[in-house]
Scaffold this motif. Structure first.
Motif, short mmCIF file in Angstrom:
data_model
loop_
_atom_site.label_atom_id
_atom_site.label_comp_id
_atom_site.label_asym_id
_atom_site.label_seq_id
_atom_site.Cartn_x
_atom_site.Cartn_y
_atom_site.Cartn_z
N THR A 1 6.92 1.64 12.95
CA THR A 1 5.74 2.01 13.75
C THR A 1 4.50 1.26 13.26
O THR A 1 3.62 0.92 14.05
N ASP A 2 4.44 0.97 11.96
CA ASP A 2 3.25 0.28 11.42
C ASP A 2 3.15 -1.17 11.91
O ASP A 2 2.09 -1.79 11.77
N ALA A 3 4.25 -1.73 12.43
CA ALA A 3 4.19 -3.11 12.92
C ALA A 3 4.09 -3.16 14.45
O ALA A 3 4.03 -4.24 15.03
N ASN B 1 0.04 9.44 19.09
CA ASN B 1 -1.16 8.80 19.61
C ASN B 1 -1.38 7.47 18.89
O ASN B 1 -2.34 7.31 18.16
N ARG B 2 -0.44 6.55 19.08
CA ARG B 2 -0.56 5.32 18.32
C ARG B 2 -0.86 4.12 19.20
O ARG B 2 -0.46 3.01 18.92
N TYR B 3 -1.59 4.35 20.30
CA TYR B 3 -1.96 3.24 21.18
C TYR B 3 -3.48 3.14 21.31
O TYR B 3 -3.98 2.67 22.32
N PRO C 1 1.22 16.93 10.92
CA PRO C 1 1.46 18.16 10.18
C PRO C 1 2.10 17.89 8.82
O PRO C 1 2.64 16.81 8.59
N ILE C 2 2.04 18.90 7.92
CA ILE C 2 2.69 18.75 6.62
C ILE C 2 3.70 19.88 6.39
O ILE C 2 4.03 20.21 5.26
N ASP C 3 4.18 20.44 7.51
CA ASP C 3 5.12 21.56 7.39
C ASP C 3 6.38 21.19 6.61
O ASP C 3 6.89 21.99 5.82
N LYS D 1 0.83 -1.22 0.00
CA LYS D 1 0.00 0.00 0.00
C LYS D 1 0.86 1.26 0.00
O LYS D 1 0.63 2.18 -0.78
N ASN D 2 1.84 1.31 0.87
CA ASN D 2 2.62 2.54 1.02
C ASN D 2 3.57 2.78 -0.14
O ASN D 2 4.23 3.81 -0.21
N SER D 3 3.65 1.81 -1.04
CA SER D 3 4.42 2.00 -2.25
C SER D 3 3.50 2.44 -3.39
O SER D 3 3.83 3.36 -4.16
N SER E 1 10.98 12.41 7.15
CA SER E 1 9.56 12.11 6.92
C SER E 1 9.39 11.37 5.59
O SER E 1 9.92 11.80 4.56
N VAL E 2 8.63 10.29 5.63
CA VAL E 2 8.40 9.49 4.43
C VAL E 2 7.62 10.31 3.40
O VAL E 2 8.03 10.47 2.24
N GLY E 3 6.51 10.89 3.83
CA GLY E 3 5.65 11.64 2.91
C GLY E 3 6.36 12.87 2.35
O GLY E 3 6.24 13.18 1.16
C1 UD1 Z 1 4.15 7.10 6.22
C2 UD1 Z 1 3.32 5.86 6.04
C3 UD1 Z 1 2.78 5.38 7.38
C4 UD1 Z 1 3.93 5.19 8.36
C5 UD1 Z 1 4.80 6.43 8.43
C6 UD1 Z 1 6.05 6.25 9.27
C7 UD1 Z 1 2.37 6.08 3.83
C8 UD1 Z 1 1.15 6.27 2.99
N1 UD1 Z 1 2.21 6.17 5.15
O1 UD1 Z 1 3.32 8.11 6.76
O2 UD1 Z 1 2.10 4.14 7.17
O3 UD1 Z 1 3.40 4.93 9.63
O4 UD1 Z 1 5.25 6.82 7.11
O5 UD1 Z 1 6.79 5.18 8.80
O6 UD1 Z 1 3.44 5.81 3.32
N2 UD1 Z 1 5.94 15.03 10.45
C9 UD1 Z 1 6.01 16.36 10.73
N3 UD1 Z 1 5.88 17.25 9.69
C10 UD1 Z 1 5.69 16.84 8.41
C11 UD1 Z 1 5.63 15.46 8.14
C12 UD1 Z 1 5.76 14.57 9.18
O7 UD1 Z 1 6.16 16.78 11.87
O8 UD1 Z 1 5.58 17.69 7.51
C13 UD1 Z 1 6.05 14.05 11.56
C14 UD1 Z 1 4.77 13.21 11.72
O9 UD1 Z 1 3.82 13.90 12.51
C15 UD1 Z 1 5.30 11.99 12.39
C16 UD1 Z 1 6.69 11.82 11.77
O10 UD1 Z 1 7.03 13.08 11.22
O11 UD1 Z 1 5.44 12.19 13.77
C17 UD1 Z 1 6.80 10.76 10.69
O12 UD1 Z 1 5.82 11.01 9.71
P1 UD1 Z 1 6.02 10.59 8.18
O13 UD1 Z 1 7.28 9.81 8.03
O14 UD1 Z 1 5.86 11.82 7.36
O15 UD1 Z 1 4.80 9.62 7.96
P2 UD1 Z 1 3.79 9.62 6.75
O16 UD1 Z 1 4.50 9.92 5.48
O17 UD1 Z 1 2.59 10.44 7.11
#
Ligand code: UD1
Length: 418
Positions: A304-306, A330-332, A122-124, A22-24, A162-164
């Motif tokens: 974290t997903d596992a 808040n992952r509990y 957040p998406i900062d 899914k995440n790919s 951050s992954v996203g």
């Molecule tokens: C992706 C995965 C999700 C997984 C997560 C961490 C997808 C679709 N989702 O989510 O399943 O649990 O990686 O492996 O691939 N953060 C900020 N600012 C930002 C972006 C992130 O503060 O702009 C923080 C988030 O709040 C979180 C941390 O960074 O605490 C990690 O988030 P991130 O790696 O971005 O996770 P996602 O991409 O949302």
């Protein structure tokens, strides 16, 4: 509304082929709009989040649909740059469309991805990276209006891997002039899969899997066929299920290296594990031992997903296991549901302590989120008696056919309507 009924307590035995990740697939579907032609995705899982992405692509004017088991996108007809609020709210990862829309169209208009299922998301970091490439972003009452008539490659340092944000920056950088160097990039295998897809369509990207990713922008793209990597979290879920219930499973189509922290924890808990080329075997006697402390961390740390599914596997283990959740606040939320089944768990902030109990009992429980829902499946299978799991739409976001897969392992599980 459908729910899942499990008669727990039986051993699980058999073989499974693991679905595509899914995440790919989600960032790759967003990336598909970079190419004004066809993308053919093989091994793409049938998930509600994939359907949500297809709806976004069609809204943007692309053709997208299933052809002989492959998911095909034709982005030559794209004619919009906005994503309506209702579509953004369906799926948090919809925000990765931002970088791709900007790169292709030079404009983008969308709202913040909704909800806060795992605490604030957040998406900062995404927005800072896009601004550094030259995009102008305005936020007005929850709506993001972005223009990027000219983006220029440069070095971007992410303050956190951050992954996203890594994915969004990679996609935007494909539309920027020259080279972008992403420093402190996420190293998850899904980033490597995105790189391999982008390279396949003619965008030179290198370094994914390390913390520095380099992207050469504005290259001529061509039609691409790509096979989605196997889902390491789905694999972890089925390993956890068999570890908890006892039995033996052989997973096919997995990449063992992606699962090393998960298999190390299950090995420490007393499971026998053997891996080979694309295959992973686990055998468990069903009564595990506690594994000390499990700390979630960015890849290659424990995912974290596992966390939730491993926790569910250890509810009956001898001794106490400590989980430290370092990624999300808040992952509990699954903990209260697991306690309804007789689990002994105490939570303080980011730390959860699981003290093994002799037996779990079936109960009526509710999914709170995707992986929390998967944890209820794992716990239900190892509990005595009947468990009913409500709100399973969360599970369906990430698992193609969990009931079919578990039945293939001999579990007494069924889906019911109403
Ligand atoms: C992706 C995965 C999700 C997984 C997560 C961490 C997808 C679709 N989702 O989510 O399943 O649990 O990686 O492996 O691939 N953060 C900020 N600012 C930002 C972006 C992130 O503060 O702009 C923080 C988030 O709040 C979180 C941390 O960074 O605490 C990690 O988030 P991130 O790696 O971005 O996770 P996602 O991409 O949302």
């Amino acid at each position: 509304m459908s729910h899942i009924i499990i008669q727990g307590g039986g051993r699980l035995e058999g073989a499974l082929t693991i679905q595509g990740a899914k995440n790919s697939v989600l960032p790759i579907l967003a990336a598909s709009i970079l190419h004004p032609g066809r993308t053919t995705l093989l091994g793409c899982p049938h998930l509600s989040d994939v359907e949500a992405s297809i709806r976004i692509l069609r809204h943007l004017g692309c053709r997208a649909g299933w052809e002989n088991g492959a998911l095909v996108v034709d982005a030559s007809t794209i004619d919009r740059w906005d994503i309506p609020d209702s579509m953004m709210r369906e799926m948090r990862s919809s925000v990765v469309f931002l970088g791709a829309i900007l790169a292709r169209m030079g404009w983008a208009e969308l709202s913040h991805p909704g909800g806060c299922e795992l605490g604030p998301r957040p998406i900062d970091l995404h927005l800072t990276a896009l601004r550094q490439l030259g995009a102008q972003l305005r936020e007005e009452s929850g709506c993001l209006r972005c223009t990027a008539q000219h983006m220029e490659g440069r070095e971007i340092v992410l303050s956190m891997p951050s992954v996203g944000a890594t994915e969004n920056a990679m996609l935007a950088a494909c539309g920027a002039e020259g080279e972008t160097v992403l420093v402190n990039a996420a190293r998850e295998p899904e980033i490597v899969d995105l790189q391999s897809y982008l390279c396949g369509m003619g965008c030179p990207v290198r370094g994914a899997g390390s913390s520095t990713v380099c992207i050469q922008g504005r290259r001529r793209t061509h039609d691409v066929t790509h096979t989605i990597m196997p889902d390491r979290i789905a694999a972890a879920t089925y390993l956890a299920a068999v570890a908890a219930s006892g039995g033996e499973v052989e997973l096919h189509g997995v990449r063992c290296g992606h699962l090393s922290t998960v298999t190390a924890a299950l090995h420490a808990a007393g499971c026998h594990i053997a891996g080979g080329e694309g295959r992973l075997m686990l055998r468990s006697e069903g009564r595990l031992r506690a594994v000390g402390t499990v700390r979630t961390a960015p890849y290659p740390g424990f995912p974290t997903d596992a966390q939730a599914v491993l926790m569910a596997a250890l509810l009956r283990a001898q001794g106490a296991t400590v989980f430290v959740e370092n990624i999300f606040e808040n992952r509990y939320r699954h903990v209260d549901e697991l306690c309804r089944m007789g689990a002994d768990i105490s939570v303080a902030g980011r730390v959860a302590v699981i003290t093994g109990v002799d037996a779990l009992c079936g109960a009526r429980v509710r999914c709170t989120d995707l992986r929390g829902g998967a944890a209820l499946l794992v716990a239900g299978l190892s509990a005595q008696g009947e468990t009913r799991i409500d709100d399973i739409f969360h599970i369906q976001r990430g698992y193609e056919d969990p009931v079919g897969d578990l039945r293939a392992l001999g579990a007494e599980v069924r889906m019911e309507d109403g």
